[in-house]
Structures are given as C-alpha cells and as structure tokens.
Design a protein around this motif. Structure first.
Motif, mmCIF file in Angstrom:
data_model
loop_
_atom_site.group_PDB
_atom_site.id
_atom_site.type_symbol
_atom_site.label_atom_id
_atom_site.label_comp_id
_atom_site.label_asym_id
_atom_site.label_seq_id
_atom_site.Cartn_x
_atom_site.Cartn_y
_atom_site.Cartn_z
ATOM 1 N N TYR A 90 -10.925 -10.335 -6.509
ATOM 2 C CA TYR A 90 -10.978 -9.465 -7.677
ATOM 3 C C TYR A 90 -11.703 -10.207 -8.787
ATOM 4 C CZ TYR A 90 -7.903 -6.090 -5.527
ATOM 5 O OH TYR A 90 -7.390 -5.129 -4.704
ATOM 6 N N LEU A 93 -9.992 -10.936 -12.129
ATOM 7 C CA LEU A 93 -8.870 -11.875 -12.149
ATOM 8 C C LEU A 93 -9.418 -13.287 -12.025
ATOM 9 C CD1 LEU A 93 -6.296 -10.184 -9.719
ATOM 10 C CD2 LEU A 93 -6.441 -9.954 -12.190
ATOM 11 N N LEU A 101 -1.806 -13.287 -6.107
ATOM 12 C CA LEU A 101 -1.735 -11.947 -5.520
ATOM 13 C C LEU A 101 -1.640 -12.044 -3.995
ATOM 14 C CD1 LEU A 101 -1.920 -8.845 -5.627
ATOM 15 C CD2 LEU A 101 -4.397 -9.075 -5.687
ATOM 16 N N GLU A 104 1.785 -12.976 -2.905
ATOM 17 C CA GLU A 104 2.724 -11.855 -2.910
ATOM 18 C C GLU A 104 2.459 -10.900 -1.749
ATOM 19 O OE1 GLU A 104 4.110 -10.342 -7.003
ATOM 20 O OE2 GLU A 104 2.101 -11.143 -7.357
ATOM 21 N N LEU A 105 1.179 -10.669 -1.451
ATOM 22 C CA LEU A 105 0.859 -9.730 -0.374
ATOM 23 C C LEU A 105 1.267 -10.288 0.994
ATOM 24 C CD1 LEU A 105 -2.598 -8.301 -1.505
ATOM 25 C CD2 LEU A 105 -0.354 -7.223 -1.616
ATOM 26 N N ARG B 12 5.527 -5.710 -1.668
ATOM 27 C CA ARG B 12 4.068 -5.917 -1.693
ATOM 28 C C ARG B 12 3.381 -4.776 -2.453
ATOM 29 N NH1 ARG B 12 3.448 -8.753 4.341
ATOM 30 N NH2 ARG B 12 5.186 -10.152 3.938
ATOM 31 N N ALA B 15 3.381 -5.750 -5.929
ATOM 32 C CA ALA B 15 2.314 -6.716 -6.219
ATOM 33 C C ALA B 15 0.997 -5.974 -6.470
ATOM 34 C CB ALA B 15 2.160 -7.698 -5.057
ATOM 35 N N ILE B 16 0.748 -4.941 -5.675
ATOM 36 C CA ILE B 16 -0.484 -4.156 -5.849
ATOM 37 C C ILE B 16 -0.458 -3.412 -7.180
ATOM 38 C CG2 ILE B 16 -1.780 -2.178 -4.925
ATOM 39 C CD1 ILE B 16 -1.025 -3.224 -2.120
ATOM 40 N N LYS B 18 1.123 -4.319 -9.892
ATOM 41 C CA LYS B 18 0.898 -5.282 -10.983
ATOM 42 C C LYS B 18 -0.583 -5.615 -11.115
ATOM 43 C CE LYS B 18 3.851 -8.403 -9.697
ATOM 44 N NZ LYS B 18 4.617 -9.645 -9.592
ATOM 45 N N LYS B 19 -1.225 -5.755 -9.979
ATOM 46 C CA LYS B 19 -2.668 -6.034 -9.969
ATOM 47 C C LYS B 19 -3.424 -4.877 -10.629
ATOM 48 C CE LYS B 19 -4.744 -4.422 -6.632
ATOM 49 N NZ LYS B 19 -5.367 -3.097 -6.411
ATOM 50 N N ARG B 22 -2.934 -4.877 -14.382
ATOM 51 C CA ARG B 22 -3.696 -5.954 -15.013
ATOM 52 C C ARG B 22 -5.197 -5.631 -15.051
ATOM 53 N NH1 ARG B 22 -1.694 -11.133 -12.620
ATOM 54 N NH2 ARG B 22 -0.498 -11.722 -14.444
ATOM 55 N N LEU B 90 -7.624 -5.840 0.868
ATOM 56 C CA LEU B 90 -6.268 -5.313 1.014
ATOM 57 C C LEU B 90 -6.017 -4.853 2.443
ATOM 58 C CD1 LEU B 90 -5.790 -3.232 -2.261
ATOM 59 C CD2 LEU B 90 -4.937 -5.511 -1.740
#
Ligand SMILES: Nc1ncnc2c1ncn2[C@@H]1O[C@H](COP(=O)(O)OP(=O)(O)OP(=O)(O)O)[C@@H](O)[C@H]1O
Ligand SMILES: [Mg+2]
Lengths: 310, 251
Positions: A90, A93, A101, A104-105, B12, B15-16, B18-19, B22, B90
């Motif tokens: 990203y 970021l 990230l 967490e994933l 998870r 988490a996505i 939050k991404k 942001r 992803l």
C-alpha cells in the motif's frame, strides 16, 4: 504416496481465445529451489497466480502443502508467502504499517510482528526508512519490502514472480543471497524468471514453459549439457565462396550468411577450425576473420523455447 | 489457531477495515466532504423550505447523510485496489473473499455512523428533542450495515476504473432517495409512490428516525426494524455471493 509442497496437475487457464496455460503438470520437491522459466507471455505469472489461489484454474488442480487450492485455500495461504509480479504494497502506508497489516492478516501477535518486521527490515537494509510512505520508495526498495511482507510469517514455501526483474546488481545480489539462506534453512522456493543465468545459479531444477506448455523440466546442468553439443563459429573470406561448399563440410550443422560473414553451427570447435583452414586452402581463399562464439545459456534458452532454430 | 475459522477471519476483516479507514477515509477531502455534506444539506433544505417542520427535515437528512456517506467511498475501493494490485496482495493472504468484503463494509459503517452523528448533533443543537434514543441507535446501526452492503453491491461489476463505478452508483443512489419519503412524507405519497417506497430500505430508516424524534411513524416500529434488518441481511448475502463470483475477473 508423499506429495511435494507443490503439485500442479493439468493446470489450464483460458483468457478469451488464448490458452494462457495449457495442461501444465509438475511437482516441486521438499526444500528445493524450483525455477519456472519462459519468455514473455509464456504463462509464468498465470501459473503462479493459479498456484497461489489468486485466480481459479479453468481446469486441473493445484495442491499446495497438501491443500487443494479450490476447497481449502486459506489454510494453504497461511503457510506460504508470495512475491507477485508487480510490487503491491500500500503506497499510502509506510513500510512498517504495511508489515503490521500483513502481521494481522496472517494472525501474528503484535509482538511477533514487530520482532519479525524489525529483523527483516534490518536484513533488507530498510530499517532507517521504515516510517516513510512506500510512495517515496525506489523500485528496488519496494521489491525488498514486498519480500519482507512475504516472509513476515515465516512461510515454509515461498512463491516469487520475477523477483529481480529491473533491479540493479546490488539489490539482485541481496535478494538472491537471502533466498539462498532461506532455502538452506529449509524453505521451499518456487520462482519464475526469464533469466536462464539466474535460474542456473540458483535453482535445483527448472521447468521451461512456452506458449502455456511445459516443454522441459530438468536440472540446469542437464539443460546446459544439452546446449554444449552445439557451438558457433563466424568466419569470413577474402573472396566469394559458395554456400554449398561451406555446408558440405562435415562438421557444419548449419550455415547462414550475414553480410560478408558466415555464421556456422558446429559440433566441435576444434575440428571445425581445422576443417575451415583446409577448406580455405583448397579453395584458394584467405581467412579474414575467424571467431568462435561461446554458447550462452541464453542461446540455449532461446533454442529450447523455440525462438531460434538450432 | 484455525486460520479459516470465523473468529480468526473476523479479526482479519477488522485489520482490513482499519487499513481502509487509514487509507481511504482519514483523508482531508473525504473528511471535509463527510462533515460539510450534512451541514450544507441542512442549510439548503432549511432555507429552501421553511414550511417543513424541523423534525421532518432532520429525519430525512439523517437518512440521507447515512445513505450517502455509507455508500460514498466503498464502491470505489475494489476498483482502486484492483488497479493498484493491492487486491492481488489481499487475495494471496489467508483471508476469504467474504472477509475482504466484510472489512470494507465495516469501514464504511463506521464512517457512515460518524458523519451521521454530526447530522444528529445539528438536529439536537437546533432544539429537537430525542424521544427514543435506543431506537435511533438501532436504526442508524442497522441502516449503516444495510447501506454499506449496498455500497459494496455497487462495486460488483468487475471494472478497475473507479470513475465508471462512481457514475453507476450515482445513477442508482439518487433515484433511491426520491422514493424513500425524504422529500415528501409517506402519508402524502400516491399509491404507486408508496409501492416504490416499500422497496427502499432508506424508507424504513427515515421512518424510524422520525419516530425517534417525534414519536410518530408511518409503519409500526417493529416492522421498520425487521424490514431494515432483512434488507441488511439480504444485501450483505447478495454482495458476498456476487463478489465471490466476480473477484477473479479483477485480477
Ligand atoms: N487477465 C488477463 N486477461 C487476458 N489475458 C491474459 C490475462 N493475464 C494473462 N493473459 C495472457 O496470458 C498469456 C500469459 O501471460 P502471463 O502473464 O502468464 O505471461 P508471463 O510468462 O508471466 O510473461 P512475462 O514474462 O511477460 O511476465 C499472455 O498471452 C497474456 O496476454
Ligand atoms: Mg509474468
């Protein structure tokens, strides 16, 4: 029956009228570095994407670490890492945020993520730039970050799609030596490349794909041996000689005229030179230039993939 | 730990979300749009039509703000991420497609609720009494879920050109506002108008907000809540099923 970490069976992908991947089957062994070689558009990326569960195959199956990618992709993905063809962190970021990230994933604890991220950024020389947005990264830095993102969860299997394309010698060296270390520590590696030399230096076995079909699968030494049967010699004379006479020499497999030079494919350079010298004497011609061309792996690759006729 | 388990996938998805917040929501222009939209809607309607009571105005504007904010950004996220290739990232992570969709939905629910709170605050500051707080809360939450699912539904066509999707979503979003009893009270709608209104989840949201502020609603409160819940469930299911189908074509 014991399955390797990657079992591709009759993988097929069709885009419109092009069959990008055509019944490709192979298996990768535990702890080996497997190179997937092919020219542009051969279907390397498409195969990798099917293996990593990014796109579904139109036919065939991909078993990764024993899981069928059709029915159980999440468990398989949990245990492998992917470095895709285009860097895809990203960009809004920072490197650090991208890594968190990923942590967490992949369900890592915060402390483990931080420890791993620090370790990897350090090893890849990005630690001092970790809080900068990825937007400001150079291509080589992005690629190193992508590698760190793929390695954060310590995968036992790593997929890389042309990890060093477009990188300078230093970045390439850094990445390749990291891959070697990982492999020594037990990581199985699948990588695509169109660079035969790189495959030769790095891989235990290579598969060569062309027009969506797997056309060779062997150790690089064996592929090299296959090429070394054929050498090239360039010669020019101070007067016209007929093509027929040249082709008639026993050692010459094929000949072609390029300007004032003759380009010969021969079986043995030593015999070829002796024959050319006596040929020149017989025909009363002087030799102006005589070059032997070392066979390059790239040539072999081109020949194997059919771009150049032997 | 079972990486494919529901709880782990929910973590998870967070988490996505939050991404998303942001990267896509905590951006100057998006926030300014989000905060100014309700303010301007208020001014436009308040100055434009003095004969409408404030309570009617607020219920309509709360519904509208929620609807527009919850569907503002989410339809463009997949096209953006598709063209930036981060969607491929992803897709190679151990998350289900439903998890990605859920993460995007959660982000737009939170954004919708946050901006709607501004509208409600303006209403309260204008002297409007809040009679049924919990009903308002339930209405906003359910409606936010429903609208963000609709937002994701708009993102189903697998194009990686955000402007295409934005155009399409405007074409669908604006008519929906007109049939939802926001500009004309449900009581005054002709039969066919009411028939249309019943098909829009925004109708029930607006009706509930109106009840919360005036104690009066066109449909029974339970009916409104049930309808909103059903719409939310149906839209969420539909969007997940469709995204599972079209996702490979984005790669
Ligand atoms: N999403 C897609 N839609 C249509 N055609 C595609 C798509 N992806 C790949 N192809 C086609 O499939 C074939 C194989 O492409 P692929 O990207 O797998 O090749 P590659 O070996 O990775 O090449 P390169 O070395 O250039 O990366 C090509 O003919 C390409 O045009
Ligand atoms: Mg490729």
């Amino acid at each position: 029956m014991t399955n390797g970490p990657i079992e591709a069976r009759d993988l097929t992908k069709v885009f419109g009228r092009t069959t990008a991947v055509d019944r490709v089957s192979f298996s990768v062994r535990q702890k080996e570095i497997f190179g997937f070689l092919g020219p542009n558009g051969a279907g390397k990326t498409t195969t990798t994407r099917m293996l990593t569960g990014v796109i579904p195959p139109d036919g065939g199956t991909a078993l990764i670490l024993g899981y069928d990618m059709r029915t159980d992709p999440v468990r398989a993905k949990q245990r492998f890492g992917v470095v895709p063809e285009t860097a895809n962190a990203y960009t809004d970021l920072s490197a650090w945020q991208n890594l968190m990230l990923m942590g967490e994933l992949y369900g890592l604890s915060r402390t483990r993520s931080k420890a791993r991220a620090t370790e990897l950024l350090e090893a890849l020389g990005l630690l001092d730039r970790k809080d900068q947005k990825v937007q400001a990264y150079s291509k080589g830095m992005k690629q190193r970050l992508i590698l760190a993102m793929a390695l954060l969860h310590e995968p036992e299997l790593l997929f890389l799609d042309e990890p060093t394309s477009g990188l300078d010698v230093q970045s390439t060296h850094l990445i390749l030596s990291l891959l070697r270390d990982l492999n020594r520590a037990g990581t199985t590696i699948f990588l695509t490349t169109h660079n035969m030399e790189e495959a030769n230096r790095l891989c235990d076995r290579v598969g060569i794909i062309r027009n969506g079909r797997l056309i060779a699968l062997d150790a690089p030494e064996r592929l090299k041996a296959a090429i070394e049967r054929v050498h090239r010699v360039e010669v020019s004379f101070d007067r016209e000689v007929s093509g027929g006479d040249i082709a008639a020499m026993e050692v010459v497999l094929s000949s072609a005229r390029e300007g004032d030079k003759w380009r010969l494919t021969v079986e043995d350079t030593d015999i070829a030179i002796r024959e050319i010298v006596s040929f020149a004497r017989q025909h009363g011609a002087g030799i102006v230039t005589l070059n032997t061309l070392a066979p390059s792996l790239d040539e072999a690759f081109l020949r194997l993939t059919g771009e150049v006729e032997p | 730990m079972n990486p494919a388990g529901l709880l782990e996938q929910a973590r998870r998805a967070w988490a996505i979300a939050k991404k998303d917040i942001r990267i896509y929501y905590l951006k100057g222009p998006v926030l300014i749009f989000g905060v100014f939209m309700p303010v301007f809607l208020f001014l436009a309607f308040f100055l434009g039509s003095r004969q409408l009571p404030l309570s009617f105005l607020v219920s309509g504007l709360v519904g509208m703000t929620l609807f527009f904010t919850a569907t503002a950004v989410s339809p463009a996220i997949f096209p953006w991420e598709g063209s930036a290739k981060t969607l491929e990232r992803l897709a190679s992570c151990p998350v289900r497609i439903e998890t990605i969709v859920l993460g995007d939905m959660v982000a737009s629910v939170l954004f919708g609720i946050a901006i709607t709170a501004v509208t409600i605050a303006i209403g309260l500051a204008g002297g409007l009494p809040l009679l049924h707080g919990p009903t308002l809360g339930a209405a906003v939450l359910l409606a936010a879920c429903c609208f963000s699912a609709i937002g994701m539904l708009l993102a189903v066509p697998p194009t990686n050109v955000p402007s295409n999707i934005m155009m399409l979503s405007s074409l669908i979003k604006f008519p929906l506002v007109f049939i939802s009893g926001i500009f004309v009270p449900l009581e005054q709608l002709p039969g066919w108008g009411l028939a249309l209104a019943i098909c829009s989840p925004l109708t029930y949201c607006t009706d509930l907000v109106r009840y919360a502020f005036t104690d009066v609603s066109y449909f029974p409160v339970v009916t409104d809540l049930a309808a909103l819940g059903l719409f939310a469930l149906a839209c969420t299911t539909l969007t997940m099923v469709l995204h599972r189908r079209t996702m490979p074509r984005r790669m």
